[in-house]
Design a protein around this motif. Structure first.
Motif, PDB file in Angstrom:
ATOM      1  N   GLY A  34     -89.975  17.539   2.114  1.00 11.94           N
ATOM      2  CA  GLY A  34     -90.943  16.637   2.483  1.00 11.94           C
ATOM      3  C   GLY A  34     -92.221  16.526   1.667  1.00 11.94           C
ATOM      4  N   GLN A  35     -92.987  15.378   1.259  1.00 14.54           N
ATOM      5  CA  GLN A  35     -94.167  15.654   0.422  1.00 14.54           C
ATOM      6  C   GLN A  35     -95.115  14.774   1.096  1.00 14.54           C
ATOM      7  OE1 GLN A  35     -93.234  14.678  -3.519  1.00 14.54           O
ATOM      8  NE2 GLN A  35     -92.044  16.636  -3.866  1.00 14.54           N
ATOM      9  N   ALA A  36     -95.062  13.987   2.051  1.00 15.97           N
ATOM     10  CA  ALA A  36     -96.009  13.262   2.697  1.00 15.97           C
ATOM     11  C   ALA A  36     -97.135  13.939   3.165  1.00 15.97           C
ATOM     12  CB  ALA A  36     -95.332  12.320   3.673  1.00 15.97           C
ATOM     13  N   GLY A  37     -98.388  13.941   2.997  1.00 16.34           N
ATOM     14  CA  GLY A  37     -99.360  14.511   3.281  1.00 16.34           C
ATOM     15  C   GLY A  37     -99.923  15.815   2.796  1.00 16.34           C
ATOM     16  N   MET A  38     -99.180  15.978   1.741  1.00 16.90           N
ATOM     17  CA  MET A  38     -99.471  17.341   0.886  1.00 16.90           C
ATOM     18  C   MET A  38    -100.516  17.014   0.109  1.00 16.90           C
ATOM     19  SD  MET A  38     -95.975  19.040  -0.083  1.00 16.90           S
ATOM     20  CE  MET A  38     -96.498  19.933  -1.654  1.00 16.90           C
ATOM     21  N   ILE A  39    -101.684  17.892  -0.081  1.00 14.33           N
ATOM     22  CA  ILE A  39    -102.560  18.037  -0.836  1.00 14.33           C
ATOM     23  C   ILE A  39    -102.322  18.927  -1.982  1.00 14.33           C
ATOM     24  CG2 ILE A  39    -105.178  18.248  -0.998  1.00 14.33           C
ATOM     25  CD1 ILE A  39    -105.441  17.974   1.878  1.00 14.33           C
ATOM     26  N   GLY A  40    -102.465  18.217  -3.232  1.00 15.09           N
ATOM     27  CA  GLY A  40    -102.206  18.845  -4.516  1.00 15.09           C
ATOM     28  C   GLY A  40    -100.641  19.066  -4.621  1.00 15.09           C
ATOM     29  N   GLN A  41    -100.450  19.937  -5.518  1.00 14.24           N
ATOM     30  CA  GLN A  41     -99.003  19.992  -6.108  1.00 14.24           C
ATOM     31  C   GLN A  41     -98.749  21.709  -5.977  1.00 14.24           C
ATOM     32  OE1 GLN A  41     -97.092  17.579  -6.530  1.00 14.24           O
ATOM     33  NE2 GLN A  41     -95.378  18.454  -7.332  1.00 14.24           N
ATOM     34  N   PRO A  42     -97.942  22.107  -5.335  1.00  9.68           N
ATOM     35  CA  PRO A  42     -97.513  23.468  -5.373  1.00  9.68           C
ATOM     36  C   PRO A  42     -97.033  23.875  -6.638  1.00  9.68           C
ATOM     37  CG  PRO A  42     -95.780  22.172  -4.260  1.00  9.68           C
ATOM     38  CD  PRO A  42     -96.733  21.170  -4.776  1.00  9.68           C
ATOM     39  N   VAL A  43     -97.282  25.394  -6.934  1.00 13.17           N
ATOM     40  CA  VAL A  43     -96.943  25.842  -8.136  1.00 13.17           C
ATOM     41  C   VAL A  43     -95.489  25.972  -8.237  1.00 13.17           C
ATOM     42  CG1 VAL A  43     -97.056  28.132  -9.444  1.00 13.17           C
ATOM     43  CG2 VAL A  43     -99.002  27.300  -8.331  1.00 13.17           C
ATOM     44  N   SER A  44     -94.767  26.441  -7.091  1.00 14.41           N
ATOM     45  CA  SER A  44     -93.138  26.365  -7.008  1.00 14.41           C
ATOM     46  C   SER A  44     -92.628  25.821  -5.873  1.00 14.41           C
ATOM     47  CB  SER A  44     -93.067  27.886  -7.127  1.00 14.41           C
ATOM     48  OG  SER A  44     -91.628  27.847  -6.650  1.00 14.41           O
ATOM     49  N   ALA A  45     -92.224  24.791  -6.066  1.00 16.90           N
ATOM     50  CA  ALA A  45     -91.618  23.915  -5.027  1.00 16.90           C
ATOM     51  C   ALA A  45     -90.425  24.729  -4.184  1.00 16.90           C
ATOM     52  CB  ALA A  45     -90.900  22.562  -5.531  1.00 16.90           C
ATOM     53  N   ALA A  46     -89.685  25.503  -4.962  1.00 14.34           N
ATOM     54  CA  ALA A  46     -88.658  26.200  -4.332  1.00 14.34           C
ATOM     55  C   ALA A  46     -89.255  27.293  -3.420  1.00 14.34           C
ATOM     56  CB  ALA A  46     -87.632  26.940  -5.256  1.00 14.34           C
ATOM     57  N   GLU A  47     -90.281  27.935  -4.014  1.00 19.44           N
ATOM     58  CA  GLU A  47     -90.992  29.004  -3.034  1.00 19.44           C
ATOM     59  C   GLU A  47     -91.568  28.206  -1.689  1.00 19.44           C
ATOM     60  OE1 GLU A  47     -94.906  31.572  -3.716  1.00 19.44           O
ATOM     61  OE2 GLU A  47     -93.003  32.228  -4.828  1.00 19.44           O
TER      62      GLU A  47
END
Length: 78
Positions: A34-47
């Motif tokens: 899920g990505q709703a409400g996330m601020i920014g982009q994580p460096v590693s989505a899998a992590e």
């Protein structure tokens, strides 16, 4: 005769467990991608998914403790 915990203790235990389960569901949402409400982009989505999956499992298990404690004979005596 089986003694029951005080009503205030029962209410607090149930409230704590419900809050924990709700927070674990929130973490599980991000673990499922899920990505709703996330601020920014994580460096590693899998992590990010792995960390949230582990966190959700730990929080869910910890949220079960207050409910299990209500069934404990030691809690009934306290």
């Amino acid at each position: 005769m089986t003694e029951r915990p005080e009503p205030s203790t029962r209410r607090a235990s149930v409230a704590l467990a419900l809050w924990s389960f709700a927070y674990a569901a929130y973490r599980a949402y991000y673990a499922a991608g899920g990505q709703a409400g996330m601020i920014g982009q994580p460096v590693s989505a899998a992590e990010l998914r792995a960390i949230n999956a582990i966190g959700a499992a730990i929080i869910f298990a910890a949220g079960s403790v207050p409910l299990l404690a209500l069934r404990s004979p030691a809690m009934r005596r306290a």
